[in-house]
Design an enzyme around this catalytic site. Structure first.
Site, PDB file in Angstrom:
ATOM      1  N   TRP A  99       0.730  -1.101  -0.074  1.00  0.00           N
ATOM      2  CA  TRP A  99      -0.024   0.062   0.040  1.00  0.00           C
ATOM      3  C   TRP A  99       0.827   1.299   0.051  1.00  0.00           C
ATOM      4  CZ3 TRP A  99      -4.139  -1.151  -2.101  1.00  0.00           C
ATOM      5  CH2 TRP A  99      -4.682  -2.429  -1.732  1.00  0.00           C
ATOM      6  N   ASP A 169      -1.781   6.706   6.284  1.00  0.00           N
ATOM      7  CA  ASP A 169      -3.056   5.804   5.843  1.00  0.00           C
ATOM      8  C   ASP A 169      -3.306   4.951   6.942  1.00  0.00           C
ATOM      9  OD1 ASP A 169      -4.573   3.996   4.423  1.00  0.00           O
ATOM     10  OD2 ASP A 169      -2.966   3.376   3.064  1.00  0.00           O
ATOM     11  N   LYS A 193     -12.357  -1.476   6.033  1.00  0.00           N
ATOM     12  CA  LYS A 193     -11.628  -2.430   7.138  1.00  0.00           C
ATOM     13  C   LYS A 193     -12.247  -2.366   8.648  1.00  0.00           C
ATOM     14  CE  LYS A 193      -9.001  -3.133   3.691  1.00  0.00           C
ATOM     15  NZ  LYS A 193      -7.884  -2.166   3.252  1.00  0.00           N
TER      16      LYS A 193
HETATM   17  C1  LIG Z   1      -7.277  -1.726   1.851  1.00  0.00           C
HETATM   18  C2  LIG Z   1      -6.118  -0.668   1.885  1.00  0.00           C
HETATM   19  C3  LIG Z   1      -5.963   0.330   1.124  1.00  0.00           C
HETATM   20  C4  LIG Z   1      -6.914   0.244  -0.366  1.00  0.00           C
HETATM   21  O1  LIG Z   1      -8.176   0.695  -0.054  1.00  0.00           O
HETATM   22  P1  LIG Z   1      -9.040   0.667  -1.281  1.00  0.00           P
HETATM   23  O2  LIG Z   1     -10.330   1.311  -0.661  1.00  0.00           O
HETATM   24  O3  LIG Z   1      -9.562  -0.441  -1.861  1.00  0.00           O
HETATM   25  O4  LIG Z   1      -8.552   1.860  -2.089  1.00  0.00           O
HETATM   26  C5  LIG Z   1      -5.008   1.237   1.125  1.00  0.00           C
HETATM   27  N1  LIG Z   1      -4.358   1.281   2.199  1.00  0.00           N
HETATM   28  C6  LIG Z   1      -4.365   0.303   3.210  1.00  0.00           C
HETATM   29  C7  LIG Z   1      -3.509   0.402   4.504  1.00  0.00           C
HETATM   30  C8  LIG Z   1      -5.419  -0.896   3.126  1.00  0.00           C
HETATM   31  O5  LIG Z   1      -5.423  -1.837   4.004  1.00  0.00           O
END
Ligand SMILES: *Cc1c(COP(=O)(O)O)cnc(C)c1O
Length: 358
Positions: A99, A169, A193
């Site tokens: 990511w 993030d 998540k």
């Molecule tokens: C799942 C995830 C993403 C991507 O998320 P999307 O909503 O599918 O764009 C980005 N960063 C982290 C840490 C993630 O777990």
């Protein structure tokens, strides 16, 4: 099934029950919240309460805007540099896995990027030693991924980036770790998540960072119109915001982040302790770098992995197969997963271990 999926992931049962109970007639209106105008009082109240609850949960100061945006965390990989990476400056990124790499790749399309350290040499099973990392003090921002969903690692401390705005993030550990929002310039997290369904991403941004997008930035990728119009410059993902709001209220009722954090500690400890003493299962990540949300592990006998995944499915455990880029197994223990769920999983793994090591 007990759902240990990495995302979209488990939602609290009481939240789903409430959404079901009011699905066809929201608050006696005779309409679903999905069907009403985002400009009307019913939805305005929903989004206002969702924001207020999140502010209360995370202790978000008034100097920060809370934005609800579509496009997933991946869209933030573009929005962050488009809005924060001003001409002639560079951005600093810590590479802790897939990511962060995707965020880095995207930022490079819009400006200069310095990768200050990478966990790649250790296949991302460790976080680089942050005390050895120097962050350029002239950077427009410094970007980290607080929890690495795929590998099962997490940053246990925040890097010292000085006056540079820290961008995080937090897609896979928001509402678990008790962060001080004022330490960040910007926090973003896809809801699916730990906060709600897919379709909405929460952005928490210090207000002085809004309004400086690169020339030519499409309006839907500029934080300014979202901030100026209460996340309703255009139609927001109304149902996802509604459900996320129910999850925020559920977390508040539990006792907020101190409560989710304490419960998640118990869950993670239970599973890691078992993995550490098992003669069949092996945790992927050394103790100091372990995620509290995504627990990754392997079998000492790799030929049994497919058997384990199939047997776990048959026994009612969903989503234990690891990410295709990391292999092995992964159990995601987000807020909505209960201690009893983890006890059931450890019970199943213990039996499996006995069966194959007898
Ligand atoms: C799942 C995830 C993403 C991507 O998320 P999307 O909503 O599918 O764009 C980005 N960063 C982290 C840490 C993630 O777990």
């Amino acid at each position: 099934m007990i759902n240990f999926s990495a995302g979209p992931a488990r939602l609290p049962a009481s939240v789903l029950a409430q959404a079901q109970a009011e699905l066809t007639s929201y608050r006696g209106s005779g309409m679903s919240i999905m069907e009403v105008s985002h400009r009307g009082p019913l939805f305005q109240d929903v989004i206002d309460r969702a924001e207020a609850s999140l502010r209360q949960l995370m202790g978000i100061p008034d100097t920060y805007a809370v934005l609800f945006i579509q496009g997933g965390a991946t869209q933030q990989f573009s929005m962050v540099p488009l809005n924060l990476l001003r001409a002639g400056r560079r951005a600093a990124y810590l590479d802790t896995g897939v990511w962060s790499q995707k965020a880095i790749e995207e930022a490079r399309r819009y400006g200069d990027v310095t990768v200050v350290a990478s966990g790649k040499a250790a296949d991302y099973t460790e976080i680089p030693d942050l005390t050895q990392v120097s962050w350029p003090q002239d950077a427009a921002y410094a970007h980290i991924t607080t929890n690495n969903t795929i590998y099962g690692t997490r940053l246990t401390t925040l890097p010292a980036v000085g006056p540079v705005p820290l961008v995080a993030d937090m897609s896979s550990n928001i509402l678990d770790e008790p962060y001080e929002v004022s330490q960040f310039g910007l926090i973003y997290a896809g809801a699916q998540k730990n906060m709600g369904p897919s379709g909405v991403t929460v952005v928490i941004i210090r207000r002085d960072l809004i309004g400086h997008a690169q020339p030519g930035t499409p309006l839907v990728l500029d934080y300014q119109p979202y901030a100026a119009h209460g996340s309703m410059y255009n139609t927001p993902p109304t149902f996802a915001i509604y459900l996320a709001g129910l999850v925020f209220d559920w977390a508040l009722a539990l006792g907020g982040i101190p409560a989710t954090h304490a419960l998640n500690s118990q869950k993670a400890t239970l599973l890691y302790d078992y993995l550490d003493r098992s003669s069949l299962f092996v945790p992927n990540i050394p103790a100091p770098h372990r995620s509290r949300m995504n627990v990754t592990f392997r079998l000492r006998r790799p030929e049994l992995e497919a058997t384990f995944v199939a047997a776990s499915q048959a026994a009612g455990f969903e989503g234990l197969k690891g990410h295709r880029s990391a292999g092995g197994m992964r159990a995601s223990l987000y807020n909505a997963v209960t201690l009893a769920d983890v006890e059931a999983l450890v019970g199943f793994m213990t039996e499996f271990e006995h069966r194959y090591t007898a």
